[in-house]
Design a protein around this motif. Structure first.
Motif, PDB file in Angstrom:
ATOM      1  N   UNK A 279       0.854  -1.178   0.000  1.00  0.00           N
ATOM      2  CA  UNK A 279       0.000   0.000   0.000  1.00  0.00           C
ATOM      3  C   UNK A 279       0.890   1.227   0.000  1.00  0.00           C
ATOM      4  N   UNK A 280       0.867   1.970  -1.080  1.00  0.00           N
ATOM      5  CA  UNK A 280       1.670   3.194  -1.150  1.00  0.00           C
ATOM      6  C   UNK A 280       0.759   4.381  -0.899  1.00  0.00           C
ATOM      7  N   UNK A 281       1.281   5.405  -0.194  1.00  0.00           N
ATOM      8  CA  UNK A 281       0.406   6.550   0.059  1.00  0.00           C
ATOM      9  C   UNK A 281       0.297   7.426  -1.191  1.00  0.00           C
ATOM     10  N   UNK A 282      -0.693   8.328  -1.135  1.00  0.00           N
ATOM     11  CA  UNK A 282      -1.020   9.153  -2.314  1.00  0.00           C
ATOM     12  C   UNK A 282       0.187   9.985  -2.754  1.00  0.00           C
ATOM     13  N   UNK A 283       0.975  10.475  -1.797  1.00  0.00           N
ATOM     14  CA  UNK A 283       2.120  11.321  -2.170  1.00  0.00           C
ATOM     15  C   UNK A 283       3.148  10.532  -2.978  1.00  0.00           C
ATOM     16  N   UNK A 284       3.367   9.299  -2.582  1.00  0.00           N
ATOM     17  CA  UNK A 284       4.353   8.486  -3.302  1.00  0.00           C
ATOM     18  C   UNK A 284       3.879   8.208  -4.732  1.00  0.00           C
ATOM     19  N   UNK A 285       2.592   7.878  -4.864  1.00  0.00           N
ATOM     20  CA  UNK A 285       2.042   7.594  -6.196  1.00  0.00           C
ATOM     21  C   UNK A 285       2.070   8.873  -7.039  1.00  0.00           C
ATOM     22  N   UNK A 286       1.656   9.986  -6.433  1.00  0.00           N
ATOM     23  CA  UNK A 286       1.632  11.262  -7.179  1.00  0.00           C
ATOM     24  C   UNK A 286       3.027  11.622  -7.656  1.00  0.00           C
ATOM     25  N   UNK A 287       4.043  11.393  -6.826  1.00  0.00           N
ATOM     26  CA  UNK A 287       5.419  11.766  -7.192  1.00  0.00           C
ATOM     27  C   UNK A 287       5.899  10.941  -8.389  1.00  0.00           C
ATOM     28  N   UNK A 288       5.563   9.658  -8.405  1.00  0.00           N
ATOM     29  CA  UNK A 288       5.974   8.811  -9.539  1.00  0.00           C
ATOM     30  C   UNK A 288       5.287   9.235 -10.833  1.00  0.00           C
ATOM     31  N   UNK A 289       3.989   9.528 -10.728  1.00  0.00           N
ATOM     32  CA  UNK A 289       3.246   9.946 -11.926  1.00  0.00           C
ATOM     33  C   UNK A 289       3.764  11.307 -12.391  1.00  0.00           C
TER      34      UNK A 289
ATOM     35  N   UNK B 133       6.094  15.666 -20.777  1.00  0.00           N
ATOM     36  CA  UNK B 133       5.209  16.794 -21.094  1.00  0.00           C
ATOM     37  C   UNK B 133       5.791  18.133 -20.700  1.00  0.00           C
ATOM     38  N   UNK B 134       7.094  18.217 -20.486  1.00  0.00           N
ATOM     39  CA  UNK B 134       7.678  19.539 -20.252  1.00  0.00           C
ATOM     40  C   UNK B 134       7.560  20.008 -18.829  1.00  0.00           C
ATOM     41  N   UNK B 135       6.688  20.997 -18.573  1.00  0.00           N
ATOM     42  CA  UNK B 135       6.707  21.669 -17.271  1.00  0.00           C
ATOM     43  C   UNK B 135       5.356  21.622 -16.554  1.00  0.00           C
ATOM     44  N   UNK B 136       4.818  20.448 -16.284  1.00  0.00           N
ATOM     45  CA  UNK B 136       3.541  20.425 -15.550  1.00  0.00           C
ATOM     46  C   UNK B 136       3.730  20.950 -14.131  1.00  0.00           C
ATOM     47  N   UNK B 137       2.658  21.524 -13.576  1.00  0.00           N
ATOM     48  CA  UNK B 137       2.755  22.038 -12.201  1.00  0.00           C
ATOM     49  C   UNK B 137       2.723  20.911 -11.187  1.00  0.00           C
ATOM     50  N   UNK B 138       2.095  19.794 -11.546  1.00  0.00           N
ATOM     51  CA  UNK B 138       1.919  18.700 -10.586  1.00  0.00           C
ATOM     52  C   UNK B 138       0.517  18.650 -10.011  1.00  0.00           C
ATOM     53  N   UNK B 139      -0.354  19.582 -10.414  1.00  0.00           N
ATOM     54  CA  UNK B 139      -1.700  19.596  -9.818  1.00  0.00           C
ATOM     55  C   UNK B 139      -2.536  18.395 -10.267  1.00  0.00           C
ATOM     56  N   UNK B 140      -2.390  17.975 -11.533  1.00  0.00           N
ATOM     57  CA  UNK B 140      -3.238  16.884 -12.042  1.00  0.00           C
ATOM     58  C   UNK B 140      -2.958  15.579 -11.290  1.00  0.00           C
ATOM     59  N   UNK B 141      -1.678  15.187 -11.260  1.00  0.00           N
ATOM     60  CA  UNK B 141      -1.339  13.928 -10.600  1.00  0.00           C
ATOM     61  C   UNK B 141      -1.686  13.989  -9.106  1.00  0.00           C
ATOM     62  N   UNK B 142      -1.588  15.189  -8.500  1.00  0.00           N
ATOM     63  CA  UNK B 142      -1.849  15.308  -7.056  1.00  0.00           C
ATOM     64  C   UNK B 142      -3.335  15.119  -6.747  1.00  0.00           C
ATOM     65  N   UNK B 143      -4.205  15.814  -7.471  1.00  0.00           N
ATOM     66  CA  UNK B 143      -5.630  15.701  -7.149  1.00  0.00           C
ATOM     67  C   UNK B 143      -6.149  14.300  -7.484  1.00  0.00           C
ATOM     68  N   UNK B 144      -5.594  13.696  -8.527  1.00  0.00           N
ATOM     69  CA  UNK B 144      -6.032  12.346  -8.914  1.00  0.00           C
ATOM     70  C   UNK B 144      -5.593  11.333  -7.849  1.00  0.00           C
ATOM     71  N   UNK B 145      -4.373  11.460  -7.352  1.00  0.00           N
ATOM     72  CA  UNK B 145      -3.879  10.501  -6.352  1.00  0.00           C
ATOM     73  C   UNK B 145      -4.553  10.707  -4.998  1.00  0.00           C
ATOM     74  N   UNK B 146      -4.833  11.973  -4.640  1.00  0.00           N
ATOM     75  CA  UNK B 146      -5.427  12.233  -3.321  1.00  0.00           C
ATOM     76  C   UNK B 146      -6.946  12.056  -3.326  1.00  0.00           C
ATOM     77  N   UNK B 147      -7.558  12.188  -4.505  1.00  0.00           N
ATOM     78  CA  UNK B 147      -9.013  12.018  -4.650  1.00  0.00           C
ATOM     79  C   UNK B 147      -9.802  12.867  -3.679  1.00  0.00           C
ATOM     80  N   UNK B 148      -9.390  14.118  -3.529  1.00  0.00           N
ATOM     81  CA  UNK B 148     -10.208  15.046  -2.747  1.00  0.00           C
ATOM     82  C   UNK B 148      -9.968  16.454  -3.261  1.00  0.00           C
ATOM     83  N   UNK B 149     -10.869  17.356  -2.929  1.00  0.00           N
ATOM     84  CA  UNK B 149     -10.725  18.747  -3.372  1.00  0.00           C
ATOM     85  C   UNK B 149      -9.485  19.335  -2.704  1.00  0.00           C
ATOM     86  N   UNK B 150      -8.618  19.953  -3.500  1.00  0.00           N
ATOM     87  CA  UNK B 150      -7.363  20.472  -2.926  1.00  0.00           C
ATOM     88  C   UNK B 150      -7.073  21.907  -3.370  1.00  0.00           C
TER      89      UNK B 150
END
Ligand code: MEV
Length: 315
Positions: free
Chosen positions: A126-136, A144-161
């Motif tokens: 079981x990996x936590x959301x931060x670990x999964x988000x960091x890999x993605x 894809x160049x310079x993503x902010x990281x918001x997409x992978x973060x909200x998808x991994x955390x599955x909550x409004x952020x």
């Protein structure tokens, strides 16, 4: 414990409520998961000696990760499998998604997250959301160049952020939502790969940093005000802020005639506010609606040419 039977994991689509593009330059943005629209990955034992295989039935594609090692999903699967001690395993991973590609709904991040989740489940970890988000994120960054990281973060955390790109780690805060609110999402049907508008904004910012930073500061201010409006459950204020965000996104240069047709139609049909959502130049727009108006707004979006409309209640 490794599993012998097929295992399935999924990840949601996402919506950026406000703050896209400026978020790449360190300004805050607000993002929400769309729990009902998902990407799904299934892992099952493969043929002996085949190694890791990825199958995308919706795209009619199947490949061995060693045959296409520079494919972003191959690289992610190899990295994750190595970390899980599955580097030598014969596994077939099937990827399906309800999320339209290149639409602003985070399909890439959701497919990648579902892939990581299914492999970790398979390995009994079981990996936590931060670990999964960091890999993605690392995978998206390479391709894809310079993503902010918001997409992978909200998808991994599955909550409004609330999200701010920071070094070495982003600031991620859960949002308080004072009262549920209704969003009607309209898809222009125009596909636009995220890195194109993101790259164009970078070029424009480099050519005129003072002008662009003024626009980004305007976005940052309204995103803060949107956070307070959300906490108070003040939809009227939130709607006005979404309209302001759209005006700034037009000046940033990422809107399009198709998006503006839908945004205009939503406002005419009684939306409290409407804007493009995601990278722009196509993809989706969203409208904030009184619950009683949502069906009228959805009908107006279809009438104005939306290829797909969905309504979601947040909070
Ligand atoms: C894409 O969903 C959001 C953008 O701000 C890009 C990013 O943050 O990486 C346009």
């Amino acid at each position: 414990m490794m599993h012998q039977h097929p295992l399935t994991a999924s990840a949601p689509a996402k919506l950026i409520l406000c703050g896209e593009h400026a978020v790449v330059y360190g300004c805050p943005a607000i993002a929400l998961p769309l729990a009902d629209v998902r990407a799904v990955a299934t892992v099952a034992a493969g043929q002996q000696g085949e190694g890791l295989r990825l199958v995308a039935p919706d795209l009619n594609e199947a490949w061995g990760v060693h045959e296409q090692p520079t494919n972003p999903l191959s690289e992610l699967a190899l990295t994750v499998a190595a970390q899980l001690g599955l580097g030598q395993a014969d596994l077939t991973i099937t990827l399906r998604s309800q999320i339209p590609l290149a639409s602003g709904m985070g399909s890439g991040a959701a497919i990648a997250t579902a892939l990581v989740r299914t492999l970790t489940q398979y390995a009994g970890q079981e990996w936590d959301a931060d670990r999964i988000a960091a890999l993605v994120y690392a995978s998206e960054q390479r391709f894809h160049g310079t993503p902010s990281g918001i997409d992978n973060t909200v998808v991994a955390h599955e909550r409004a952020i609330w999200f701010e790109r920071r070094s070495p780690k982003p600031l991620i805060e859960p949002l308080t939502i004072g009262a549920p609110f209704t969003l009607v999402v309209g898809d222009t049907g125009v596909r636009s790969a995220t890195h194109l508008p993101v790259g164009a904004v970078r070029t424009a910012w480099q050519a005129d940093p003072v002008h662009y930073e003024t626009l980004f500061a305007g976005v940052a201010l309204l995103v803060s005000q949107a956070r307070s409006a959300l906490a108070k459950g003040d939809s009227a204020t939130l709607g006005g802020l979404l309209n302001q965000n759209q005006a700034l996104l037009e000046q940033i240069g990422v809107s399009s005639p198709e998006l503006e047709r839908l945004i205009h139609a939503a406002r005419q049909a009684g939306a409290l506010g409407a804007k493009l959502s995601g990278a722009g130049w196509g993809g989706i727009m969203l409208a904030l609606a009184h619950p009683t108006q949502a069906a009228t707004i959805a009908a107006a979006l279809c009438e104005a040419g939306a290829v797909r409309v969905l309504t979601t209640v947040v909070g």
